[in-house]
Design an enzyme around this catalytic site. Structure first.
Site, PDB file in Angstrom:
ATOM      1  N   ASP A  80      15.437   1.787   9.909  1.00 55.10           N
ATOM      2  CA  ASP A  80      14.389   1.407  10.860  1.00 55.10           C
ATOM      3  C   ASP A  80      13.704   2.657  11.408  1.00 55.10           C
ATOM      4  O   ASP A  80      14.361   3.653  11.713  1.00 55.10           O
ATOM      5  CB  ASP A  80      15.080   0.637  11.996  1.00 55.10           C
TER       6      ASP A  80
ATOM      7  N   ARG B 152     -10.252 -21.300   8.231  1.00 55.47           N
ATOM      8  CA  ARG B 152      -9.008 -20.826   8.822  1.00 55.47           C
ATOM      9  C   ARG B 152      -9.402 -20.182  10.161  1.00 55.47           C
ATOM     10  O   ARG B 152     -10.439 -19.511  10.220  1.00 55.47           O
ATOM     11  CB  ARG B 152      -8.439 -19.784   7.861  1.00 55.47           C
TER      12      ARG B 152
ATOM     13  N   ILE C 110       0.843  -1.203   0.000  1.00 55.11           N
ATOM     14  CA  ILE C 110       0.000   0.000   0.000  1.00 55.11           C
ATOM     15  C   ILE C 110       0.878   1.253   0.000  1.00 55.11           C
ATOM     16  O   ILE C 110       0.590   2.237  -0.682  1.00 55.11           O
ATOM     17  CB  ILE C 110      -0.982  -0.027   1.198  1.00 55.11           C
TER      18      ILE C 110
ATOM     19  N   LEU D 291      -6.299 -13.755  -0.502  1.00 52.92           N
ATOM     20  CA  LEU D 291      -7.105 -14.511  -1.455  1.00 52.92           C
ATOM     21  C   LEU D 291      -6.788 -14.188  -2.925  1.00 52.92           C
ATOM     22  O   LEU D 291      -6.520 -15.104  -3.718  1.00 52.92           O
ATOM     23  CB  LEU D 291      -8.601 -14.250  -1.171  1.00 52.92           C
TER      24      LEU D 291
ATOM     25  N   PHE E  85     -10.058  -2.005   4.888  1.00 50.99           N
ATOM     26  CA  PHE E  85     -10.698  -3.309   4.774  1.00 50.99           C
ATOM     27  C   PHE E  85      -9.780  -4.174   3.895  1.00 50.99           C
ATOM     28  O   PHE E  85      -8.584  -4.186   4.122  1.00 50.99           O
ATOM     29  CB  PHE E  85     -12.173  -3.154   4.357  1.00 50.99           C
TER      30      PHE E  85
ATOM     31  N   ASP F 290      12.280   2.794   4.574  1.00 50.29           N
ATOM     32  CA  ASP F 290      11.808   1.409   4.597  1.00 50.29           C
ATOM     33  C   ASP F 290      12.979   0.494   4.969  1.00 50.29           C
ATOM     34  O   ASP F 290      14.092   0.682   4.468  1.00 50.29           O
ATOM     35  CB  ASP F 290      11.250   1.013   3.208  1.00 50.29           C
TER      36      ASP F 290
ATOM     37  N   LEU G  66      13.164  -2.579   4.200  1.00 48.84           N
ATOM     38  CA  LEU G  66      13.228  -3.600   3.137  1.00 48.84           C
ATOM     39  C   LEU G  66      13.168  -5.018   3.690  1.00 48.84           C
ATOM     40  O   LEU G  66      13.552  -5.969   3.006  1.00 48.84           O
ATOM     41  CB  LEU G  66      14.445  -3.402   2.220  1.00 48.84           C
TER      42      LEU G  66
ATOM     43  N   TYR H  92      -2.149  -8.757  15.828  1.00 46.51           N
ATOM     44  CA  TYR H  92      -1.973  -7.746  14.774  1.00 46.51           C
ATOM     45  C   TYR H  92      -2.988  -6.620  14.956  1.00 46.51           C
ATOM     46  O   TYR H  92      -2.627  -5.436  15.018  1.00 46.51           O
ATOM     47  CB  TYR H  92      -2.120  -8.411  13.393  1.00 46.51           C
TER      48      TYR H  92
END
Ligand code: UFG
Length: 330
Positions: free
Chosen positions: A52, A283, A13, A191, A170, A32, A34, A142
């Site tokens: 970091d 799941r 994202i 998915l 979402f 980032d 990475l 999470y």
């Protein structure tokens, strides 16, 4: 040009948001580690730093050197299953490191932050579509880690005047329209990429994880939101913070849900392939239905989804997977 520090800007994202910000005339500056991000997901003409978010010296130097005025904070661990196995990792990487990152931002005079949050903060919703003021009872570390960060932003607002917006995504899906950016996770659990990897012949079949849910066709319903619409929501949030919007959390979804079977059928249509399907057990931790109530972001931020019909989501993702059958690096 407004310089915006983007932590996690080489992730899925994050990288789409960096591209959107750049097109909108902002100066994104990417930080980032990475660990899960990809250097190739960030164009060479964008300022990029590997490191970091908890590295106070590095973050302070970037802010001064680049004259950063606001931040978008994506950098995080984001695998639900892994978070259940290793909660300490998620509380360290997400909560503790974000706390240090926020302290550095505030110390350096950066007091506007857009935060990458999740529908996982809600847990198992009692009512759908889910409104922002619904109860937040995450059912995995999470989601809990993201909710703790939202709470910490509230208290930083009270104490130091931090201005923040948390965007509760979402189901992020899809890819850049030109196939330049897409979804590439080392451990893929989502998915749509798994269906498309099956279409490419990298997997034997897609498993439908549970056919006995309380939904019309027995499979889970989710609110799929195109990553380009998500990227746009961050730009709207930055603008709103500049205009003095009240701080708080916003859902980013479409308000419409599709079942796993509907997603598989659309992927068969878009790819023109008969993707093999097997029906498997549930799941752990998957709620029956997760669909967003989206009036708040539409009214307050003036945001509207433009690319989030299921066909466009899967077409763009399929384009990316065909152009990059083994992801960015290989
Ligand atoms: N699914 C399958 N087969 C698979 C993979 C997934 O049937 O091989 C099903 C899942 O059971 C679920 C749906 O497809 O019903 C979507 O699953 P994803 O893994 O793509 O997405 P989730 O809804 O589990 O997760 C998303 C975000 C998380 C976030 C969560 C809750 O990716 O970060 O929503 O908001 F925590």
């Amino acid at each position: 040009m407004k310089k915006i520090l983007i932590s996690g800007g080489a992730g899925y994202i994050g990288s789409h948001t960096v591209q959107a910000l750049s097109k909108a005339g902002y100066g994104p500056v990417v930080l980032d580690s990475l660990i899960t991000g990809h250097r190739k997901a960030v164009s060479k003409n964008i300022s990029f730093y590997q490191g970091d978010i908890a590295d106070d010296g590095l973050v302070s130097n970037i802010i001064k050197k680049e004259n950063v005025s606001a931040a978008i904070h994506f950098a995080a661990r984001s695998l639900v299953g892994e978070s259940v196995q290793k909660p300490d990792l998620y509380f360290e990487e997400n909560v503790a490191k974000t706390n240090r990152f926020m302290s550095t931002l505030l110390k350096c005079g950066v007091n506007k932050v857009v935060f990458s949050s999740t529908a996982a903060t809600y847990g198992n919703p009692e009512v759908t579509p889910i409104a922002e003021e619904s109860g937040t009872e995450p059912i995995n570390p999470y989601g809990a880690s993201k909710l703790m960060i939202e709470q910490s932003l509230y208290w930083l607002e009270q104490a130091y005047g931090l201005k923040w917006v948390a965007l509760r995504y979402f189901n992020a899906a899809g890819a850049a329209l030109d196939g330049s950016l897409g979804e590439d996770h080392t451990t893929e659990t989502h998915l749509i990429p798994l269906i498309l990897k099956t279409a490419l012949g990298h997997r034997e079949a897609i498993s439908i994880l549970g056919t006995d849910y309380n939904t019309p066709d027995g499979t889970c319903i989710r609110d799929y939101i195109h990553v380009l619409d998500l990227a746009e929501a961050h730009i709207r949030a930055l603008e709103a913070l500049d205009q003095g919007v009240a701080c708080g959390a916003y859902n980013v979804g479409t308000g419409a849900g599709y079942s796993v079977r509907e997603v598989v059928n659309m992927a068969k249509r878009v790819t023109g392939m008969d993707i093999p399907v097997v029906e498997a057990h549930r799941r752990a931790g998957d709620p029956d239905v997760l669909v967003a109530k989206v009036e708040k972001i539409q009214k307050t931020l003036g945001w509207q989804a433009r690319y989030s019909d299921l066909e466009t989501i899967i077409k763009t993702a399929w384009e990316w997977h065909q152009k990059h059958p083994h992801g960015y690096e290989k």
